[in-house]
Structures are given as structure tokens and as C-alpha cells.
Design an enzyme around this catalytic site. Sequence first.
Site, PDB file in Angstrom:
ATOM      1  N   ASP A 113       0.862  -1.182   0.000  1.00 27.21           N
ATOM      2  CA  ASP A 113       0.000   0.000   0.000  1.00 27.21           C
ATOM      3  C   ASP A 113       0.895   1.227   0.000  1.00 27.21           C
ATOM      4  OD1 ASP A 113      -2.793   0.020  -0.118  1.00 27.21           O
ATOM      5  OD2 ASP A 113      -2.984  -0.904   1.846  1.00 27.21           O
ATOM      6  N   ARG A 121       4.092   3.112   4.467  1.00 28.59           N
ATOM      7  CA  ARG A 121       4.291   2.039   5.437  1.00 28.59           C
ATOM      8  C   ARG A 121       5.676   2.082   6.084  1.00 28.59           C
ATOM      9  NH1 ARG A 121      -0.823   0.503   6.508  1.00 28.59           N
ATOM     10  NH2 ARG A 121      -1.948  -0.131   4.636  1.00 28.59           N
ATOM     11  N   ARG A 182      -6.978  10.894   1.498  1.00 29.84           N
ATOM     12  CA  ARG A 182      -6.384   9.938   0.559  1.00 29.84           C
ATOM     13  C   ARG A 182      -6.934  10.118  -0.850  1.00 29.84           C
ATOM     14  NH1 ARG A 182      -8.021   4.519   3.169  1.00 29.84           N
ATOM     15  NH2 ARG A 182      -6.821   3.619   1.427  1.00 29.84           N
ATOM     16  N   LYS A 212      -8.675   2.120  -6.743  1.00 26.22           N
ATOM     17  CA  LYS A 212      -9.500   1.720  -5.603  1.00 26.22           C
ATOM     18  C   LYS A 212     -10.301   2.910  -5.094  1.00 26.22           C
ATOM     19  CE  LYS A 212      -5.739   2.162  -2.200  1.00 26.22           C
ATOM     20  NZ  LYS A 212      -4.809   1.454  -1.308  1.00 26.22           N
ATOM     21  N   HIS A 225     -13.244  -0.988   7.389  1.00 31.15           N
ATOM     22  CA  HIS A 225     -12.376  -1.821   8.222  1.00 31.15           C
ATOM     23  C   HIS A 225     -13.137  -2.330   9.449  1.00 31.15           C
ATOM     24  CE1 HIS A 225      -9.262   0.366   5.936  1.00 31.15           C
ATOM     25  NE2 HIS A 225      -8.531  -0.705   6.159  1.00 31.15           N
ATOM     26  N   ASP A 299     -10.552  -5.836  -1.637  1.00 36.51           N
ATOM     27  CA  ASP A 299      -9.940  -5.178  -0.495  1.00 36.51           C
ATOM     28  C   ASP A 299      -9.658  -6.279   0.533  1.00 36.51           C
ATOM     29  OD1 ASP A 299      -8.953  -3.177   1.122  1.00 36.51           O
ATOM     30  OD2 ASP A 299     -10.753  -1.929   1.014  1.00 36.51           O
TER      31      ASP A 299
END
Length: 569
Positions: A113, A121, A182, A212, A225, A299
Site C-alpha cells: 500500500d 508504510r 487519501r 481503488k 475496516h 480489499d
Amino acid sequence: MRKKAIVAFSLMWALQLTLLAQQRDAFIPFINSRHAWVDSVFSTLSDRDKVAQLFMVRAHSDLGQQYIDSVAGVIQREQLGGIVLFQGGPVRHAQVINRYQRLSKVPLLVAFDGEWGLGMRLADSTISFPYQMALGAVQNEALIYQMGLEVARDFRRLGLNINFAPVVDINNNPRNPVINFRSFGEDKQNVTRKGLAYMRGMMDGGLVTTLKHFPGHGDTDVDSHYDLPRLNFTAGRLDSLEMYPFRELIKAGASGVMIAHMNIPSLDKTPNLPSSLSQHIVTNVLKKRLGFQGLTFTDAMDMNGVVKHFQNGEADVRAIIAGNDVLELSKNSDRAIKLVLQAIKQGRLAQQDIDVRVKKILATKYWLGLDKYRAVNLSNLYRDINRAQTEALSQRLADASVTLLGSDSLIRTMDYTKRTAIISVGLTQISEFQDMLGWRFDNHMYYVLSPQATADDVSAVANELSTYSQVIVALHDDRVRPRSTLSYNGTVRLFINELANMNSVFCLFGNPYSLAGLPGIEQAKTMLVGYQNDDIMQRAVAKVILRRLTPTGRLPVTINSFFHRGDGK
């Protein structure tokens, strides 16, 4: 002269894209064609091995040797199609990639990601580009294309071959807890242009990319999530707005699409069914109606948005029945593989459908050059992914994003010899922004107010401001991710209101939506928006105040009735 230079640069970029178009568009026909290497590898796979190619497992390099060894055991036993790397360190990442590739009979897809590059990350050891909200303000897509090329270069140097980016969700809900900064913004045309530039840069650099989160996660106030969002929009609205960037970028040769976990009754009336498990959405809408022939990724399959109503592996089976090619992060891949094999025996799935997807995945590995896989070279790795030119490009993007709301008169008349107060709100120590301005303002004083400053703290600053000829106020959000509201207490907010009526120059280093939570801020004559609280953005805004940079950014979202999308000088 400057306008001519910009036009020339834009023409050069257009020419470059034309010359690279053949390479860029080759992915889709390539993975849907026959290749001897693909056929030879496919012929060695058992039925179980074929299903395993559809799964990607989570991997970290910062959770200790026992965790690294456990993932190695999964890869060796199950021979999965790929891994998805999360937090860790660059060298440690390269080491685990080398180890996991050695354990795999078929080279692994290695995904990451990296919406703003490796720094998403690996924040403490690699370079981060600006968030997509800041890029939405940039008026020069050539810079974003160049960013895509640089991200691809970093990825490939580290042994990564898939980036789960760009986000092409249209963020038209300020309360969105999961997309928000984002996203490139709320305008579908702007999102499409920015997404296209970023996607093409990465693909021309040799990466597989994923748009996405299909069919669009921008207008929800639920984070998938943690729960299953429900979109109650009409099919017509979704088709004309949310799906627009996906449709246009699919036409431009997009290599991958990631499917969101959202319940959308207008597209599939099945109660509590996530879009990722809907055959109508994945196969009929995405693949047939929009004509997508690349790789379809789910996802993460361990998110509550998908497993809340479909537990014990049923979500994995349904995701494959729906038409997904690759399942990311199953809660139990061994169980899922067994259930898929059982579904084939039961007639819920056809072996032919599995075979087609496996060959497409193998063809992707062939396109990436994994038929001639070479281990990641650890020598000079850290230096190679922390290049001076990458840092310079990140700064150029930050410079290009700075947005001026209101008048620049206070900046044009700024006198560097006059007594100047430079105030940072939301921090506990002197900022990069203050430090940069201090070198130029001969007679200045720094003030710092924490988000929870007391009335006495605020009074101590307020009582001194009458002695200053000029006041510069910086509003900071020092949280890792810039949120739609600032964590300032009422005392601090009231002081900001007072400062807005004092002919102060205001600078925001945070989410632009946060301006809506500062009543009276619209009274500020001059407002410079820097979209996040990092050094590159603080330097960019400081350069505007020092008259070394002309702000060219445009607000990518509407904040309230005072600040609208497209505002900027």
C-alpha cells in the site's frame, strides 16, 4: 516567459506519454494472451496449487523473527500467489522478500500500500510524497506522472511489483473516516486527471497498479475496516459520479481494480452483501459493462466490512464466485483454499473459471519479468530508495499544491524589518515553518500554543501581540493522518477567531476540511493552505511568505459556504 516554459513542459509530457503509450497499454492484451512460460508453469500446478495462486498473505518485517518464520511456513506449505507487505524496514523487507521468493515454486506477486510512496508504510526510513488531497490541488499533472515513475523505481528496487494505488474515490463527504485526505478531491474530472497521471507513471515504470475502491468509497461516513457501509444512492448517480474515474482509467489501460466492501442496494439487493462478494457488481458491472479485463483484487478479506455477515471462510468462496481474481489477506488462506476446492466439487464454481484466472495471474508475473526473477540486492539499498532527486520532486509537488485563499496583499506588503510575531498553534515546540521564517525576519518572536493551551497560556501571547506590526499564524495538525477536525480546545479556537480579525496571515498545515470547524476563520484576509503537517509543506508555505514562490494550487474540495472547490489565486 514562465507561461511559455509551462506550455513547453506540458507538450513534452504529452509527447512522452504518446511515445510510451504502446508500452503502457500492453498490459491488458498481454495478460489475456497465451504465453509458453505461462502454459509451462500452469501445467505443473495441481488443482490446489491453482486455487492458491488466487490468494495473497500479510507480511511484516517489524514483528520479530517468530512472525517472519510463521509467514515463511505459510508460503512454503500453501504456495500462495503473493504477499502484501506492511510495516517494517527497507532492508528487512528486502530480506523477507528474498526469503519468501526462494520458498515459492512460482514467483510471488509482492504488493504494498504505497499511495504516497514507500513512506506510507516505511515512514521513518523512506521518502513520502504528499497525500492525494494535496496532489488534488496541483495544477500540473506532469509532476504527478513523474511521481508515479519515481514510486515505481523505488518499488522495483525493493522487490515490490504491485502498488495498491491510486485512490480514485471521489471524496464528497467531509465526514468520510477512511478515504478523505487519501482522495484527490470531490471533482470527478480532477480525480480522473490526477489518477491517470499517477497510474500511467507507475505503469510506465513497470508496476501493476490498482484503482481503488470500486465502485467508489468517497461518500460514506462508515469505515469498512470496522463495519459494512451502506450506499443508498441510485444506480444512475453511481454510474455518473462514483464510477466515472474507474470507467475513464479502464479505457486508458488500467492494470488492476480493487473492490470495496460496501452494501449497495441499487446494484445488488441481497441483504448485507458487500460489493466485493457481489457477482453482479464485480462481473456484470465492472467486467462486462465497463469492459475491465485486468486483474480484479478484493480489499482486505480480514476487514469487518466483509466478514461481519459472511464468516468461517464463506466470504472467500463468495469473493471468487463473484469474479475476483486475487483475494487479499484472507483470515485463513488454508481453510479458504479447501472451501474453494469443495465449492468446485459442489458445482458452485467452475474449474474453467479458476483456470482462466490463474493463467491471467501467471501472465501478470510474466509481464513483470518474474520468469527471470533475481533476488533483491541489499548493497546500497537504503541510499537507492532515498535519492536526492526524489526528495526534490516531493518538495516541488508540495510547492505546487500551496493554495492561497483570499488576498495576497498582506504577503506583498510584508516588511522583513518590522517586529513580527510568528505563532504556531497545535504544537509543543518550534516548527520548521517558524525556523525557516526566522532566518529572514530580522525582528521576530516565536510563540507556540499546544492544542489544549490554557486560558493563561493564550492570554500570555494575546497580551503581547499589540506590540507587533505583523502577525503570522500557523495552524498545525500534528497527528500522523490529517483529520477533518482539529483537536483544539475551545480556548484556542476562540483565540484563533480573534486573530482572524487582526489582519494576520494564516497558514493551515492540516486537512482543509478542518477550516469548517473554526468559526470566524473566514474573516482572515489571507489564508495559505498547506495540506499536511510535514516539513516539505511547511517549507513550501514559508517560501510563499518569503516571496520566493507564487502559490498556484486550487482547493480540491468544498469546505463550507466560504471556501469552495476551485478557489485559489
